[in-house]
Design a protein around this motif. Structure first.
Motif, PDB file in Angstrom:
ATOM      1  N   ILE A   1       1.973  -4.152  -2.559  1.00  0.00           N
ATOM      2  CA  ILE A   1       0.825  -4.124  -1.657  1.00  0.00           C
ATOM      3  C   ILE A   1       0.554  -2.693  -1.192  1.00  0.00           C
ATOM      4  CG2 ILE A   1      -0.084  -4.991   0.525  1.00  0.00           C
ATOM      5  CD1 ILE A   1       1.768  -7.444   0.155  1.00  0.00           C
ATOM      6  N   HIS A   2       1.620  -1.936  -0.979  1.00  0.00           N
ATOM      7  CA  HIS A   2       1.546  -0.536  -0.540  1.00  0.00           C
ATOM      8  C   HIS A   2       0.787  -0.383   0.768  1.00  0.00           C
ATOM      9  CE1 HIS A   2       3.491   1.316  -4.062  1.00  0.00           C
ATOM     10  NE2 HIS A   2       2.967   0.276  -4.731  1.00  0.00           N
ATOM     11  N   LEU A   3       1.180  -1.220   1.756  1.00  0.00           N
ATOM     12  CA  LEU A   3       0.671  -1.026   3.107  1.00  0.00           C
ATOM     13  C   LEU A   3       1.055   0.370   3.581  1.00  0.00           C
ATOM     14  CD1 LEU A   3       1.764  -4.464   4.628  1.00  0.00           C
ATOM     15  CD2 LEU A   3      -0.582  -3.783   4.081  1.00  0.00           C
ATOM     16  N   GLY A   4       0.134   1.009   4.292  1.00  0.00           N
ATOM     17  CA  GLY A   4       0.374   2.386   4.722  1.00  0.00           C
ATOM     18  C   GLY A   4      -0.294   3.400   3.822  1.00  0.00           C
ATOM     19  N   THR A   5      -1.082   2.920   2.856  1.00  0.00           N
ATOM     20  CA  THR A   5      -1.843   3.807   1.973  1.00  0.00           C
ATOM     21  C   THR A   5      -3.308   3.389   1.972  1.00  0.00           C
ATOM     22  OG1 THR A   5      -1.681   2.496  -0.068  1.00  0.00           O
ATOM     23  CG2 THR A   5       0.188   3.933   0.462  1.00  0.00           C
TER      24      THR A   5
ATOM     25  N   VAL B   1       7.788  -9.341  -3.425  1.00  0.00           N
ATOM     26  CA  VAL B   1       8.650  -8.763  -4.458  1.00  0.00           C
ATOM     27  C   VAL B   1       8.573  -7.227  -4.475  1.00  0.00           C
ATOM     28  CG1 VAL B   1       9.413  -9.075  -6.852  1.00  0.00           C
ATOM     29  CG2 VAL B   1       8.123 -10.880  -5.747  1.00  0.00           C
ATOM     30  N   GLY B   2       8.706  -6.626  -3.303  1.00  0.00           N
ATOM     31  CA  GLY B   2       8.868  -5.186  -3.212  1.00  0.00           C
ATOM     32  C   GLY B   2       7.616  -4.345  -3.112  1.00  0.00           C
ATOM     33  N   ASP B   3       7.793  -3.132  -2.611  1.00  0.00           N
ATOM     34  CA  ASP B   3       6.714  -2.173  -2.355  1.00  0.00           C
ATOM     35  C   ASP B   3       5.620  -2.788  -1.488  1.00  0.00           C
ATOM     36  OD1 ASP B   3       8.169  -0.410  -3.836  1.00  0.00           O
ATOM     37  OD2 ASP B   3       6.689  -0.117  -5.416  1.00  0.00           O
ATOM     38  N   ILE B   4       6.054  -3.558  -0.510  1.00  0.00           N
ATOM     39  CA  ILE B   4       5.118  -4.154   0.440  1.00  0.00           C
ATOM     40  C   ILE B   4       4.588  -3.058   1.359  1.00  0.00           C
ATOM     41  CG2 ILE B   4       4.806  -5.910   2.220  1.00  0.00           C
ATOM     42  CD1 ILE B   4       5.470  -6.924  -0.697  1.00  0.00           C
ATOM     43  N   ILE B   5       5.487  -2.232   1.846  1.00  0.00           N
ATOM     44  CA  ILE B   5       5.139  -1.073   2.670  1.00  0.00           C
ATOM     45  C   ILE B   5       5.500   0.183   1.891  1.00  0.00           C
ATOM     46  CG2 ILE B   5       5.709   0.182   4.805  1.00  0.00           C
ATOM     47  CD1 ILE B   5       6.259  -2.596   6.060  1.00  0.00           C
ATOM     48  N   ASP B   6       4.625   1.178   1.906  1.00  0.00           N
ATOM     49  CA  ASP B   6       4.870   2.409   1.140  1.00  0.00           C
ATOM     50  C   ASP B   6       5.513   3.470   2.028  1.00  0.00           C
ATOM     51  OD1 ASP B   6       4.731   4.758  -0.441  1.00  0.00           O
ATOM     52  OD2 ASP B   6       3.108   3.864  -1.603  1.00  0.00           O
ATOM     53  N   GLY B   7       6.848   3.420   2.084  1.00  0.00           N
ATOM     54  CA  GLY B   7       7.588   4.384   2.894  1.00  0.00           C
ATOM     55  C   GLY B   7       7.458   5.812   2.403  1.00  0.00           C
TER      56      GLY B   7
ATOM     57  N   TYR C   1      -0.250   6.412   8.149  1.00  0.00           N
ATOM     58  CA  TYR C   1      -1.555   5.748   8.076  1.00  0.00           C
ATOM     59  C   TYR C   1      -1.323   4.254   8.192  1.00  0.00           C
ATOM     60  CZ  TYR C   1      -5.902   3.957   5.961  1.00  0.00           C
ATOM     61  OH  TYR C   1      -7.068   3.281   5.713  1.00  0.00           O
ATOM     62  N   TRP C   2      -1.837   3.632   9.258  1.00  0.00           N
ATOM     63  CA  TRP C   2      -1.589   2.206   9.475  1.00  0.00           C
ATOM     64  C   TRP C   2      -2.765   1.582  10.222  1.00  0.00           C
ATOM     65  CZ3 TRP C   2       2.338  -0.339   7.195  1.00  0.00           C
ATOM     66  CH2 TRP C   2       2.526  -1.692   7.554  1.00  0.00           C
TER      67      TRP C   2
END
Length: 287
Positions: free
Chosen positions: A41-45, A68-74, A82-83
């Motif tokens: 999903i890459h939340l934060g982008t 299944v991973g990369d939900i939030i982009d640390g 950015y949120w």
């Protein structure tokens, strides 16, 4: 830990409020599935298609949901925080789902690897696992994991992965501009980055090789199949007797993998679903 502590939804976990949505939940009947898998999903982008994902979450329900991973982009949040409110809405929708009885299992990926330290714990009803075994209604056992474990670039040359991420970020910025123009013209969502990836020979070869490696590893573990994400390429195919499933992403393809109650597996292409729904609206109004 700095990125984690800055995430607004964590500070609000125990304040007792049920509805915190900037975008209200849509009422109405939801399509039900036995299991849903979503990833990348890459939340934060800025590339995250949060509003399209919100539409998906408001349209479907399931007994079990895997993140299944990369939900939030640390990685990106460490460079620039950015949120927007829509990203918070995605998180709260998932947590509300867990609260009302859906089993939610979160398997962090490489971009949200900071959550891997919490493996075995639960937050707001969401279970955090390194990997999982899912049993389908017809008894097949599927290994569920993000997939970066098999990415030789990630393991052997981590600095190359960061360079690739920077190039990908630039492409996604162009993608945002292109789709903003298309929206003004009344055209449906279209992924520039997805098209480019499927036109470049090396990218196609990498995807194929990745799929083969993941399927081989799953076969060696004695399971019937594997579900992963990581490469932003939704797919269902059999490789050397092993069922390979990739649930895609919510940056380029906007896809989810689902298990129907009869055990049938399907990839949902949500941009196509929205386009179909939009096309049907004038005829419903006319009727």
């Amino acid at each position: 830990m700095n990125v984690i502590t800055r995430l607004p939804f964590l500070a609000e976990l125990d304040d007792g409020a049920d509805d915190k949505f900037a975008i209200p939940e849509r009422e109405g009947k939801r399509r039900r599935y036995r299991t849903i898998w979503i990833s990348d999903i890459h939340l934060g982008t800025r590339g995250c298609n949060a509003k399209m994902l919100i539409d998906f979450l408001d349209s479907v329900d399931s007994d079990t949901m895997y993140l299944v991973g990369d939900i939030i982009d640390g990685w990106r949040l460490k460079r620039r925080f950015y949120w927007p409110a829509a990203h918070n809405d995605v998180v709260w929708r998932v947590m509300k789902r867990a609260k009302r009885g859906t089993r939610v299992i979160y398997i962090p990926g490489n971009h949200d690897e900071m959550f891997r330290q919490f493996t075995g714990l639960s937050f707001g009803g969401v279970e955090i696992r390194r990997k999982a075994i899912h049993e389908t209604v017809d008894g097949r056992k599927l290994l569920v994991l993000h997939g970066d474990e098999f990415d030789t670039i990630m393991l052997a040359h981590r600095w190359l992965a960061f360079i690739g991420d920077a190039a990908y970020t630039m492409l996604m910025r162009v993608n945002i501009i292109v789709n903003a123009v298309r929206q003004r013209m009344g055209l449906p969502y279209w992924s520039l980055s997805k098209m480019a990836k499927h036109k470049v020979k090396n990218a196609v070869e990498f995807i194929s090789r990745f799929e083969e490696v993941v399927a081989h590893e799953a076969g060696s573990r004695g399971v019937d199949g594997v579900v992963c994400g990581h490469i932003h390429n939704a797919e269902i195919r059999e490789i050397a007797g092993v069922e390979y499933y990739n649930d895609g992403d919510w940056v380029e393809g906007c896809t989810a993998l689902v298990e129907h109650f009869d055990g049938r597996m399907e990839v949902l292409h949500w941009a196509d679903e929205i386009a179909r729904r939009t096309a049907e609206e004038p005829s419903r109004i006319a009727a």
